[in-house]
Design a protein around this motif. Sequence first.
Motif, PDB file in Angstrom:
ATOM      1  N   GLY A  12     -17.173  39.280  49.144  1.00 21.28           N
ATOM      2  CA  GLY A  12     -16.027  40.018  49.323  1.00 21.28           C
ATOM      3  C   GLY A  12     -16.329  41.546  49.749  1.00 21.28           C
ATOM      4  N   SER A  13     -17.759  41.786  49.865  1.00 23.24           N
ATOM      5  CA  SER A  13     -18.030  43.392  50.317  1.00 23.24           C
ATOM      6  C   SER A  13     -18.257  43.256  51.902  1.00 23.24           C
ATOM      7  N   VAL A  14     -17.983  42.162  52.600  1.00 21.61           N
ATOM      8  CA  VAL A  14     -18.160  42.357  54.103  1.00 21.61           C
ATOM      9  C   VAL A  14     -16.848  42.724  54.529  1.00 21.61           C
ATOM     10  N   PRO A  15     -17.075  44.048  55.231  1.00 18.72           N
ATOM     11  CA  PRO A  15     -15.824  44.923  55.507  1.00 18.72           C
ATOM     12  C   PRO A  15     -15.260  44.206  56.994  1.00 18.72           C
ATOM     13  N   PHE A  16     -14.852  43.212  57.141  1.00 15.07           N
ATOM     14  CA  PHE A  16     -14.223  42.544  58.399  1.00 15.07           C
ATOM     15  C   PHE A  16     -13.233  43.533  59.245  1.00 15.07           C
ATOM     16  N   GLY A  17     -12.421  44.218  58.636  1.00 16.14           N
ATOM     17  CA  GLY A  17     -11.684  45.108  59.438  1.00 16.14           C
ATOM     18  C   GLY A  17     -12.263  45.944  60.267  1.00 16.14           C
ATOM     19  N   LEU A  18     -13.164  46.879  59.319  1.00 17.65           N
ATOM     20  CA  LEU A  18     -14.201  47.743  59.992  1.00 17.65           C
ATOM     21  C   LEU A  18     -15.311  47.393  61.122  1.00 17.65           C
ATOM     22  N   ILE A  19     -15.570  45.995  60.863  1.00 15.00           N
ATOM     23  CA  ILE A  19     -16.451  45.494  61.986  1.00 15.00           C
ATOM     24  C   ILE A  19     -15.875  45.082  63.052  1.00 15.00           C
ATOM     25  N   LEU A  20     -14.594  44.401  62.993  1.00 14.59           N
ATOM     26  CA  LEU A  20     -13.792  44.001  64.158  1.00 14.59           C
ATOM     27  C   LEU A  20     -13.387  45.244  64.696  1.00 14.59           C
ATOM     28  N   THR A  21     -12.876  46.149  64.353  1.00 16.49           N
ATOM     29  CA  THR A  21     -12.443  47.611  65.107  1.00 16.49           C
ATOM     30  C   THR A  21     -13.649  48.311  65.850  1.00 16.49           C
ATOM     31  N   ARG A  22     -14.925  48.103  65.217  1.00 17.16           N
ATOM     32  CA  ARG A  22     -15.894  48.755  65.745  1.00 17.16           C
ATOM     33  C   ARG A  22     -16.416  47.823  67.059  1.00 17.16           C
ATOM     34  N   LEU A  23     -16.496  46.378  66.690  1.00 16.48           N
ATOM     35  CA  LEU A  23     -17.072  45.536  67.857  1.00 16.48           C
ATOM     36  C   LEU A  23     -15.975  45.653  69.127  1.00 16.48           C
ATOM     37  N   THR A  24     -14.691  45.953  68.730  1.00 15.53           N
ATOM     38  CA  THR A  24     -13.594  45.825  69.686  1.00 15.53           C
ATOM     39  C   THR A  24     -13.311  47.287  70.346  1.00 15.53           C
ATOM     40  N   ALA A  53      -6.589  38.692  62.700  1.00 15.00           N
ATOM     41  CA  ALA A  53      -8.225  38.058  62.437  1.00 15.00           C
ATOM     42  C   ALA A  53      -8.676  38.838  61.164  1.00 15.00           C
ATOM     43  N   THR A  54      -8.538  40.105  61.044  1.00 13.89           N
ATOM     44  CA  THR A  54      -8.691  40.903  59.680  1.00 13.89           C
ATOM     45  C   THR A  54      -8.255  40.035  58.350  1.00 13.89           C
ATOM     46  N   LEU A  55      -7.172  39.890  58.855  1.00  9.46           N
ATOM     47  CA  LEU A  55      -6.277  39.186  57.509  1.00  9.46           C
ATOM     48  C   LEU A  55      -6.656  37.898  57.162  1.00  9.46           C
ATOM     49  N   LEU A  56      -7.106  37.104  58.178  1.00  8.19           N
ATOM     50  CA  LEU A  56      -7.643  35.830  58.031  1.00  8.19           C
ATOM     51  C   LEU A  56      -9.151  35.855  57.252  1.00  8.19           C
ATOM     52  N   LEU A  57      -9.784  36.670  57.922  1.00  2.00           N
ATOM     53  CA  LEU A  57     -11.203  36.848  57.455  1.00  2.00           C
ATOM     54  C   LEU A  57     -11.154  37.498  55.927  1.00  2.00           C
ATOM     55  N   ASP A  58     -10.428  38.223  55.741  1.00  2.00           N
ATOM     56  CA  ASP A  58     -10.403  39.026  54.267  1.00  2.00           C
ATOM     57  C   ASP A  58     -10.025  37.910  53.308  1.00  2.00           C
ATOM     58  N   ALA A  80     -16.553  34.412  40.236  1.00  2.00           N
ATOM     59  CA  ALA A  80     -16.974  34.443  41.482  1.00  2.00           C
ATOM     60  C   ALA A  80     -15.826  34.808  42.274  1.00  2.00           C
ATOM     61  N   GLY A  81     -14.595  34.461  42.041  1.00  2.00           N
ATOM     62  CA  GLY A  81     -13.343  35.065  42.738  1.00  2.00           C
ATOM     63  C   GLY A  81     -13.048  36.314  42.668  1.00  2.00           C
ATOM     64  N   GLY A  82     -13.003  36.791  41.085  1.00  2.00           N
ATOM     65  CA  GLY A  82     -12.820  38.002  40.642  1.00  2.00           C
ATOM     66  C   GLY A  82     -13.993  39.120  41.583  1.00  2.00           C
ATOM     67  N   ALA A  83     -15.259  38.507  41.412  1.00  2.00           N
ATOM     68  CA  ALA A  83     -16.402  39.530  42.082  1.00  2.00           C
ATOM     69  C   ALA A  83     -15.887  39.652  43.676  1.00  2.00           C
ATOM     70  N   ALA A  84     -15.555  38.668  44.150  1.00  2.00           N
ATOM     71  CA  ALA A  84     -15.049  38.888  45.497  1.00  2.00           C
ATOM     72  C   ALA A  84     -13.942  39.806  45.981  1.00  2.00           C
ATOM     73  N   VAL A  85     -12.946  40.027  45.109  1.00  2.00           N
ATOM     74  CA  VAL A  85     -11.933  40.970  45.207  1.00  2.00           C
ATOM     75  C   VAL A  85     -12.726  42.517  44.686  1.00  2.00           C
ATOM     76  N   ILE A  86     -13.531  42.710  43.814  1.00  2.00           N
ATOM     77  CA  ILE A  86     -14.183  43.704  43.573  1.00  2.00           C
ATOM     78  C   ILE A  86     -15.225  44.209  44.720  1.00  2.00           C
ATOM     79  N   GLY A  87     -15.804  43.213  45.252  1.00  2.00           N
ATOM     80  CA  GLY A  87     -16.612  43.400  46.520  1.00  2.00           C
ATOM     81  C   GLY A  87     -15.753  43.859  47.577  1.00  2.00           C
ATOM     82  N   HIS A  88     -14.464  43.413  48.016  1.00  2.00           N
ATOM     83  CA  HIS A  88     -13.829  43.916  48.804  1.00  2.00           C
ATOM     84  C   HIS A  88     -13.342  45.494  48.671  1.00  2.00           C
ATOM     85  N   GLY A  98     -13.655  50.645  49.630  1.00  2.00           N
ATOM     86  CA  GLY A  98     -13.420  49.498  50.575  1.00  2.00           C
ATOM     87  C   GLY A  98     -11.766  49.485  50.821  1.00  2.00           C
ATOM     88  N   GLY A  99     -11.064  48.351  50.482  1.00  2.00           N
ATOM     89  CA  GLY A  99      -9.868  47.960  50.860  1.00  2.00           C
ATOM     90  C   GLY A  99      -9.202  48.022  49.273  1.00  2.00           C
TER      91      GLY A  99
END
Length: 191
Positions: A12-24, A53-58, A80-88, A98-99
């Motif tokens: 959950g803690s992988v910040p896809f929105g941040l990663i994608l905007t920086r990479l592009t 892409a951010t929506l789908l990856l999150d 596990a599911g709850g921890a993913a949301v907390i990680g995000h 985060g988000g």
Amino acid sequence: MLAALGLGYLLGSVPFGLILTRLTGAGDLRAIGSGNIGATNVLRTGRKGLAAATLLLDLGKGFAAAWLGRLFAPDFVALAGGAAVIGHCFPLWLRFRGGKGVATLMGVSLGFAVAIGGVYAAVWLGMLALTRLSSLSGMTAAVAAPIAAWLLGYPAYAPVLAALAVLVLWLHRANIGRLIAGTEPKVGSKT
């Protein structure tokens, strides 16, 4: 139990929105619009494909946490599911800023049961079509998830979904204030 919590949180803690905007080359997402790392704020960069892409990856990381939890620790899939949301929402790598968890919670709902995720998606998309208010759509869908779990025969998931809905509402408290004041930006707005 600890493995389920750790795996969920790390996914959950992988910040896809941040990663994608920086990479592009779109810059640091935390300095754009609302400063949030989610898909709605990515959309404010004007890059619809990046927002999708951010929506789908999150969504995918929430689903993966629940699915992997079911595979490796079936007794702790809800954790596990709850921890993913907390990680995000509170990623260690971003100093716990985060988000708001809406897309990740949808993925978790799908991972718990397709029927719960289907209700979540239908409520989210229906409210978005009616109001063009992303925050209202996400909050409504989050509240619908535990109700759907209970009514569709998955009562074991209702408590964690209810707790996560409260978290989503709390993280949207500024949005709630703007909704009440009539100043909440609609999807497509640059602010």
